[in-house]
Design a protein around this motif. Structure first.
Motif, PDB file in Angstrom:
ATOM      1  N   TRP A 148       0.824  -1.215   0.000  1.00  0.00           N
ATOM      2  CA  TRP A 148       0.000   0.000   0.000  1.00  0.00           C
ATOM      3  C   TRP A 148       0.851   1.256   0.000  1.00  0.00           C
ATOM      4  O   TRP A 148       1.771   1.386   0.814  1.00  0.00           O
ATOM      5  N   PRO A 149       0.560   2.196  -0.921  1.00  0.00           N
ATOM      6  CA  PRO A 149      -0.370   2.087  -2.060  1.00  0.00           C
ATOM      7  C   PRO A 149       0.270   1.283  -3.193  1.00  0.00           C
ATOM      8  O   PRO A 149       1.493   1.162  -3.236  1.00  0.00           O
ATOM      9  N   ALA A 199      -7.881  -4.485  -2.979  1.00  0.00           N
ATOM     10  CA  ALA A 199      -8.550  -3.335  -3.585  1.00  0.00           C
ATOM     11  C   ALA A 199      -8.116  -2.002  -2.976  1.00  0.00           C
ATOM     12  O   ALA A 199      -7.971  -1.007  -3.691  1.00  0.00           O
ATOM     13  N   LEU A 200      -7.900  -1.959  -1.666  1.00  0.00           N
ATOM     14  CA  LEU A 200      -7.480  -0.712  -1.037  1.00  0.00           C
ATOM     15  C   LEU A 200      -6.133  -0.251  -1.575  1.00  0.00           C
ATOM     16  O   LEU A 200      -5.894   0.953  -1.736  1.00  0.00           O
ATOM     17  N   ASP A 201      -5.236  -1.195  -1.852  1.00  0.00           N
ATOM     18  CA  ASP A 201      -3.939  -0.854  -2.458  1.00  0.00           C
ATOM     19  C   ASP A 201      -4.149  -0.203  -3.821  1.00  0.00           C
ATOM     20  O   ASP A 201      -3.544   0.827  -4.141  1.00  0.00           O
ATOM     21  N   ALA A 202      -4.993  -0.857  -4.635  1.00  0.00           N
ATOM     22  CA  ALA A 202      -5.202  -0.391  -6.004  1.00  0.00           C
ATOM     23  C   ALA A 202      -5.904   0.963  -6.043  1.00  0.00           C
ATOM     24  O   ALA A 202      -5.522   1.854  -6.818  1.00  0.00           O
ATOM     25  N   LEU A 203      -6.922   1.135  -5.213  1.00  0.00           N
ATOM     26  CA  LEU A 203      -7.666   2.399  -5.202  1.00  0.00           C
ATOM     27  C   LEU A 203      -6.775   3.559  -4.766  1.00  0.00           C
ATOM     28  O   LEU A 203      -6.802   4.643  -5.374  1.00  0.00           O
ATOM     29  N   THR A 204      -5.984   3.331  -3.730  1.00  0.00           N
ATOM     30  CA  THR A 204      -5.092   4.387  -3.269  1.00  0.00           C
ATOM     31  C   THR A 204      -4.006   4.662  -4.295  1.00  0.00           C
ATOM     32  O   THR A 204      -3.627   5.817  -4.520  1.00  0.00           O
ATOM     33  N   GLY A 205      -3.487   3.601  -4.930  1.00  0.00           N
ATOM     34  CA  GLY A 205      -2.482   3.779  -5.968  1.00  0.00           C
ATOM     35  C   GLY A 205      -3.006   4.597  -7.127  1.00  0.00           C
ATOM     36  O   GLY A 205      -2.304   5.456  -7.671  1.00  0.00           O
ATOM     37  N   ALA A 206      -4.265   4.344  -7.519  1.00  0.00           N
ATOM     38  CA  ALA A 206      -4.870   5.121  -8.607  1.00  0.00           C
ATOM     39  C   ALA A 206      -4.976   6.590  -8.240  1.00  0.00           C
ATOM     40  O   ALA A 206      -4.721   7.471  -9.066  1.00  0.00           O
ATOM     41  N   LEU A 207      -5.339   6.869  -6.992  1.00  0.00           N
ATOM     42  CA  LEU A 207      -5.437   8.255  -6.531  1.00  0.00           C
ATOM     43  C   LEU A 207      -4.069   8.928  -6.548  1.00  0.00           C
ATOM     44  O   LEU A 207      -3.938  10.073  -7.009  1.00  0.00           O
TER      45      LEU A 207
END
Length: 238
Positions: A148-149, A199-207
């Protein structure tokens, strides 16, 4: 900041411009991209092997249950290393090339600092990775740490925004934008489908990728150098 002007109409000479952009400073682009990746991986694995404390396990959310484990997603996951090489290849002036390198370096450096200060990993999914040779090698090297991220997603989104603006500047057909967005989404999906991230990793990475892209993109940096503008004008007149 990104240009919010009206998108350029489809240009009849975009293939010529694309070719000129690719060959412009090609040696610097090739050497610089290769060197950047070598240095990045050295720093990445150092942080992975020397965390500041025991990694914290990232929790799953409802979105994780919507993405099934898909071993065939591994080639899509690996596609990132080609994808992130495309924006510098299409940049048409030295200033923008240096700016891109500086910002992607800042993006990676910021995430590496987070990885070291707050190491994380994905849950133990109870899968016998020896049944999946490609993924088994990846798990052995990466150990699913530095979760994360998701830097994989962050760099994909960052590259997607730069590609969008570069393609827009060239006036390519809309289909190219669809392909660009599709590749970015596919790479993001692959991080979940290979269980490299939750999913939390991916969502934060996208942000993170979107914020860095928004900060780094300027209209002036995306234009062709004066020399390439002259060459493009000559090609149009012949």
């Amino acid at each position: 900041m990104p240009d919010r002007s009206v998108p350029r109409a489809v240009s009849a000479t975009w293939p010529t411009e694309l070719g000129l952009r690719v060959v412009h400073l090609w040696l610097l682009k090739a050497v610089g991209t290769t060197l950047f990746m070598v240095l990045f991986f050295q720093a990445y694995f150092y942080v992975l092997q020397h965390p500041s404390r025991a990694p914290w396990v990232m929790p799953e959310i409802w979105l994780d249950r919507l993405v099934p484990f898909t071993p065939a997603a591994f080639p899509v996951y690996a596609l990132l290393w080609v994808y992130v090489s495309l924006p510098p290849a299409l940049i048409g002036n030295l200033r923008a090339l240096l700016r891109f390198g500086a910002w992607v370096g800042l993006l990676c450096g910021s995430c590496l600092l987070v990885f070291w200060l707050w190491p994380t990993r994905v849950p133990d999914f109870g899968i016998d990775w020896s049944n999946y040779p490609g993924l088994s090698a990846l798990k052995g090297i990466d150990a699913s740490g530095n979760a994360w991220p998701s830097l994989h997603v962050a760099t994909a989104v960052f590259s997607a925004w730069w590609l969008y603006r570069l393609l827009q500047q060239m006036g390519v057909p809309r289909g190219w934008h669809v392909v660009n967005a599709g590749v970015c989404v596919a790479i993001t999906w692959s991080t979940l489908a290979t269980l490299q991230h939750v999913a939390l990793d991916a969502l934060t990475g996208a942000l993170v990728g979107a914020v860095f892209a928004w900060l780094s993109l300027t209209p002036a940096d995306l234009r062709l150098s004066q020399r390439l503008q002259q060459r493009l004008a000559q090609s149009r007149s012949t």
